[in-house]
Design an enzyme around this catalytic site. Sequence first.
Site, short mmCIF file in Angstrom:
data_model
loop_
_atom_site.label_atom_id
_atom_site.label_comp_id
_atom_site.label_asym_id
_atom_site.label_seq_id
_atom_site.Cartn_x
_atom_site.Cartn_y
_atom_site.Cartn_z
CG ASP A 67 -6.94 -9.67 -0.15
OD1 ASP A 67 -6.93 -10.88 -0.46
OD2 ASP A 67 -5.94 -9.07 0.28
CB SER A 83 3.69 -10.79 -5.42
OG SER A 83 3.76 -9.55 -4.74
NE ARG A 84 6.88 -11.60 -12.87
CZ ARG A 84 8.14 -11.31 -13.15
NH1 ARG A 84 8.56 -10.06 -13.02
NH2 ARG A 84 8.98 -12.23 -13.56
CB ALA A 85 3.48 -4.43 -9.59
CB THR A 138 9.79 -7.69 -3.75
OG1 THR A 138 9.36 -6.85 -2.68
CG2 THR A 138 11.21 -8.14 -3.46
CB SER A 175 -3.22 -15.18 0.55
OG SER A 175 -2.27 -14.71 -0.39
CB THR A 225 -3.03 -2.50 -7.14
OG1 THR A 225 -2.38 -2.68 -5.88
CG2 THR A 225 -4.12 -3.55 -7.29
CB SER A 226 2.20 -1.23 -6.47
OG SER A 226 2.88 -2.44 -6.70
N GLY A 274 0.79 -1.22 0.00
CA GLY A 274 0.00 0.00 0.00
C GLY A 274 0.82 1.27 0.00
#
EC number: 2.4.2.57
Length: 511
Positions: A256, A194-196, A203, A262, A198-199, A168
């Site tokens: 979510d 993870s890959r992006a 990382t 998760s 919503t951003s 966030g």
Amino acid sequence: MKLKTRILPFESAHYTVVLDQSVAKKLDVRPSDRVLVRFNGKTVVAIANIAKEFSHEHVGVYVNIAKALGISDGDEVEVEATSPPASLQAIRKKLQGLSLESDEIYQVVKDIVDGKLSELELAAFVTAVHFQGMTPSEIYSFTLSMVETGQRLRLKRKPILDKHSLGGVPGDKTSLLVVPIIASLGFTIPKTSSRAITSAAGTADRMEVLAPVNLSIDEIERIVEKTNACLVWGGALNLAPADDIIIRVEYPLGIDPFYIPSILAKKLAVGSTHVVLDVPTGRGTKVKTLEEAKRISQSFFEIARMFGMNLQAVATYAEEPIGHAIGPALEAREALIALRELRPGDLVDKAASLAGTLLEMVGVENGYETAMEALRTGKAEKKLREIIEAQGGDPDVTPEEIPLGDKTYTLYSEEDGFVYYIDNSLLANIGKIAGAPIDKGAGVYIHVKLGEKVRKGDPLLTVYSSSSAKLQAVERILEDSKPVLVGRTAGRRMLLERIQYQPPRQLVLER
């Protein structure tokens, strides 16, 4: 019925075939019914789509079925009708607001992984969980089932440290510092990321600028044995695969409900024994207040304890981006600078705070200072370069060698004053519109931080892109929106509070 295959260039979360309506009638199959597809002793259950003008001698198979069965175009397969998946009864039960037993939950997760549920059925289930909620027992069972239906990383060492951020806040490249800090001190930290979604950068996107991140389980185990760490994309590893499928349904719905199983399932799948949970807290982030951060953390504590996992949550300051850079290449550059020059201060402070918390969890005294010493002595930078080399990257790469988008636009201050507000979500959106994370060189560089004094004409931010059209789209947004406002603000600290576990209180009703 024997049919020849026609491989269709599509893929979905579930297995799908296409049948001509005349073939479907002979099989007594209706739209969304299940069929069994058998080839060379292997079988999958697929959902049938019915077409009006499809070859009656062929069955259309999606790419994921072809991969699962080893089918080539024109191969002959056996197709027959089959019964609906057993998990549909559990989904109906959850829709009625009833709790599920552990065996029912396992069946649902297994059917998700095996591609037996349609997107409509899965969406109904996700929505039911969102509105009905889950008991701690259900969350535990979902977490366990997600782990059991995927692969695991089996490292012959303990303890295994890890970190996770609820996200966030833009520009949060702290993993690129925390992982080498921990590994340089002799501890194991296999970071799958993870890959992006919503951003402007996840990382994995940041690390991919420096080294390949799409590695196999065997490759990761070898790298961790050599360097104590890795920074890789979790999506390539089949760790808790049900989660990746569920996320595809959650994202368009904007909900979510599975965030606890998760996160914990993926930590358990790599064998993590000690986890620091970063809860970015502030305006423009997912968690707005300390009270909300504490409430969310207690839920994680409860489930982590059921698995014997040592988890420590920390609320971190998130009223502005971490550091100055947003976007894969910009953030990779900034991480290398931070490891060598210990700037920007907020990035270094946050990384040392998270690493220090992890170190104290495994008995190291003065964790923050120990982490800072690993940075000051260059041990952490050396370790990151070892990890980069082990993953197939250039260990000698310098920040200046990392290419950025060649199209730029700079926003300047229109007045004298102090920076009093930075819009996190708007900045992240600008980075995405500029092309990040697909365009690794796209992103935003923030020249100022909250509380800094600025003069009229000083640069506030610079946007990078490889596309003139995308940069023009950014300019149009900045004509109407101001991601940086000028005024006055107080100072701040990066670490807001370490959140302690609190045993659940017994509810006593008055009589």
